[in-house]
Design an enzyme around this catalytic site. Structure first.
Site, PDB file in Angstrom:
ATOM      1  CD  GLN A 192     -13.070  -1.851   0.080  1.00 19.11           C
ATOM      2  OE1 GLN A 192     -12.224  -1.734   0.940  1.00 19.11           O
ATOM      3  NE2 GLN A 192     -14.240  -2.420   0.322  1.00 19.11           N
ATOM      4  CB  CYS A 197     -13.896   1.304   0.715  1.00 20.47           C
ATOM      5  SG  CYS A 197     -13.266   2.996   0.801  1.00 20.47           S
ATOM      6  CG  ASP A 228     -13.452   6.551  -0.448  1.00 18.47           C
ATOM      7  OD1 ASP A 228     -13.411   6.498   0.793  1.00 18.47           O
ATOM      8  OD2 ASP A 228     -12.453   6.327  -1.163  1.00 18.47           O
ATOM      9  CG  HIS A 263      -8.548   0.305  -2.476  1.00 17.72           C
ATOM     10  ND1 HIS A 263      -7.766  -0.795  -2.144  1.00 17.72           N
ATOM     11  CD2 HIS A 263      -9.188   0.673  -1.322  1.00 17.72           C
ATOM     12  CE1 HIS A 263      -7.922  -1.066  -0.862  1.00 17.72           C
ATOM     13  NE2 HIS A 263      -8.779  -0.205  -0.342  1.00 17.72           N
ATOM     14  NE  ARG A 297      -3.796   0.663   2.031  1.00 19.48           N
ATOM     15  CZ  ARG A 297      -4.999   0.750   2.604  1.00 19.48           C
ATOM     16  NH1 ARG A 297      -5.171   1.486   3.677  1.00 19.48           N
ATOM     17  NH2 ARG A 297      -6.027   0.096   2.111  1.00 19.48           N
ATOM     18  NE  ARG A 340     -10.285  -5.185   1.108  1.00 18.06           N
ATOM     19  CZ  ARG A 340      -9.460  -4.186   1.433  1.00 18.06           C
ATOM     20  NH1 ARG A 340      -9.941  -3.087   1.960  1.00 18.06           N
ATOM     21  NH2 ARG A 340      -8.160  -4.265   1.190  1.00 18.06           N
TER      22      ARG A 340
HETATM   23  N1  NVA Z   1      -9.889   6.749  -1.020  1.00 17.59           N
HETATM   24  C1  NVA Z   1      -9.462   6.362   0.308  1.00 17.59           C
HETATM   25  C2  NVA Z   1      -9.700   4.897   0.512  1.00 17.59           C
HETATM   26  C3  NVA Z   1      -9.295   4.387   1.864  1.00 17.59           C
HETATM   27  C4  NVA Z   1      -9.503   2.913   2.030  1.00 17.59           C
HETATM   28  C5  NVA Z   1      -8.001   6.699   0.484  1.00 17.59           C
HETATM   29  O1  NVA Z   1      -7.236   6.496  -0.452  1.00 17.59           O
HETATM   30  O2  NVA Z   1      -7.633   7.190   1.544  1.00 17.59           O
HETATM   31  N1   CP Z   2     -11.097   0.014   2.997  1.00 14.51           N
HETATM   32  C1   CP Z   2      -9.796  -0.059   3.348  1.00 14.51           C
HETATM   33  O1   CP Z   2      -8.899  -0.293   2.511  1.00 14.51           O
HETATM   34  O2   CP Z   2      -9.577   0.123   4.683  1.00 14.51           O
HETATM   35  P1   CP Z   2      -8.174   0.310   5.395  1.00 14.51           P
HETATM   36  O3   CP Z   2      -7.616   1.648   4.967  1.00 14.51           O
HETATM   37  O4   CP Z   2      -8.505   0.262   6.852  1.00 14.51           O
HETATM   38  O5   CP Z   2      -7.252  -0.801   4.978  1.00 14.51           O
END
Ligand code: NVA
Ligand code: CP
Length: 300
Positions: free
Chosen positions: A132, A259, A219, A129, A102, A287
């Site tokens: 997800q 998510c 989101d 992502h 990540r 997930r």
């Molecule tokens: N769009 C959000 C998703 C988090 C799971 C981010 O990138 O922070």
């Molecule tokens: N939805 C998701 O990816 O959550 P986290 O940021 O907690 O991993």
């Protein structure tokens, strides 16, 4: 010998592979498939951003499949001190059997995959992502029995989640409508490629996107890495809220996905998030099941 496979974006799978994977996930969730194909194998999990769901689901999922998972914060490994990704890729490949990452730039994940000789999984970048979306599709299938003929409405930022929804729609052929404020549309190249394959509409109007939709999803207004834009974005996104009025426009049996983490009172109201149409906690649980199927597919 088979070439290693990576999962950096939804179209790294064919439509058939994706649907098979969702079926495997359903069997794992139902307890029909309790195989342990990762026995003796290790997944390295690199995090340059925070996580609750991704970290726990990959770690628990790997263990349930018989394997071991290593949590590596980029703050603690040499990557954070500037060790090149291509060096880390080759070192980890000699010690582990798969790498989940990540981070910020999609290009970094691609470079990791290019130099790694083990499968690489995108656990979120600024652009995508995909893990997800596996869980979201599984949740949709559970609600409706099928993805066919379903309409998905995305309300809010044209972010990593929106881009991955677009790639899923393009691969599987369902209709996707995205309501985004001007200047916050999804990635243009991803949109163009996939709009040629299925009906994908971008509109500034949330009501238009939600009309008759089977899935309404959203989101946060500011993603990880955009904290300094939070106040600016609060203004730009003020009308982009999944609330009871918007849900009244969707199909009567519509479900709500998010998510998580969610900002109640911003992109979604407490009443919708906690209401009868919300499937967000099934989605979060999924997930685990979807990624177990993915790990088994890539690392067995
Ligand atoms: N769009 C959000 C998703 C988090 C799971 C981010 O990138 O922070
Ligand atoms: N939805 C998701 O990816 O959550 P986290 O940021 O907690 O991993």
């Amino acid at each position: 010998m088979h070439a290693k496979r990576d999962f950096l974006r939804i179209p790294d799978l064919s439509a058939e592979e994706l649907l098979d994977l969702l079926e495997d996930a359903r069997e794992m969730k139902a307890g029909i498939n309790t195989d342990r194909p990762l026995t003796g194998k290790t997944l390295a999990m690199i995090f340059a951003k925070s996580s609750t769901r991704t970290r726990v689901s990959f770690e628990v999922g790997t263990r349930q499949l018989g394997g071991d998972a290593l949590f590596l914060s980029s703050r603690d490994i040499q990557l954070g001190r500037g060790e090149p990704i291509r060096d880390m890729a080759r070192v980890l490949s000699r010690m582990v059997h798969g790498i989940m990452i990540r981070t910020f730039a999609q290009a970094d994940v691609e470079e990791l995959a290019r130099y790694a000789t083990v499968p690489v999984i995108n656990g979120l970048t600024d652009l995508r992502h995909p893990c997800q979306i596996l869980a979201d599709l599984l949740t949709m299938q559970e609600a409706f029995g099928t993805l066919e003929g379903k309409v998905v409405a995305w309300i809010g930022d044209g972010n990593n989640m929106a881009n991955s929804w677009i790639e899923a729609a393009g691969l599987l052929g369902f209709e996707l409508r995205l309501a985004c404020p001007e200047g916050y549309e999804p990635d243009h190249g991803i949109f163009e490629t996939n709009a040629a394959r299925t009906r994908i509409v971008i509109t500034p109007d949330p009501d238009e996107a939600a009309a008759g939709a089977h899935v309404v999803t959203t989101d946060v207004w500011a993603s990880m890495g955009q904290e300094s834009e939070q106040e600016l974005r609060k203004v730009a996104f003020s009308g982009y809220v999944v609330d009871d009025d918007l849900m009244a426009r969707a199909a009567p049996d519509a479900i709500v996905l998010h998510c998580l983490p969610a900002h109640r009172g911003e992109e979604i109201t407490e009443s919708v998030l906690e209401g009868p149409q919300s499937r967000v906690f099934d989605e979060a649980e999924n997930r685990l099941h979807a990624q177990k199927a993915l790990l088994a597919f890539l690392m067995s």
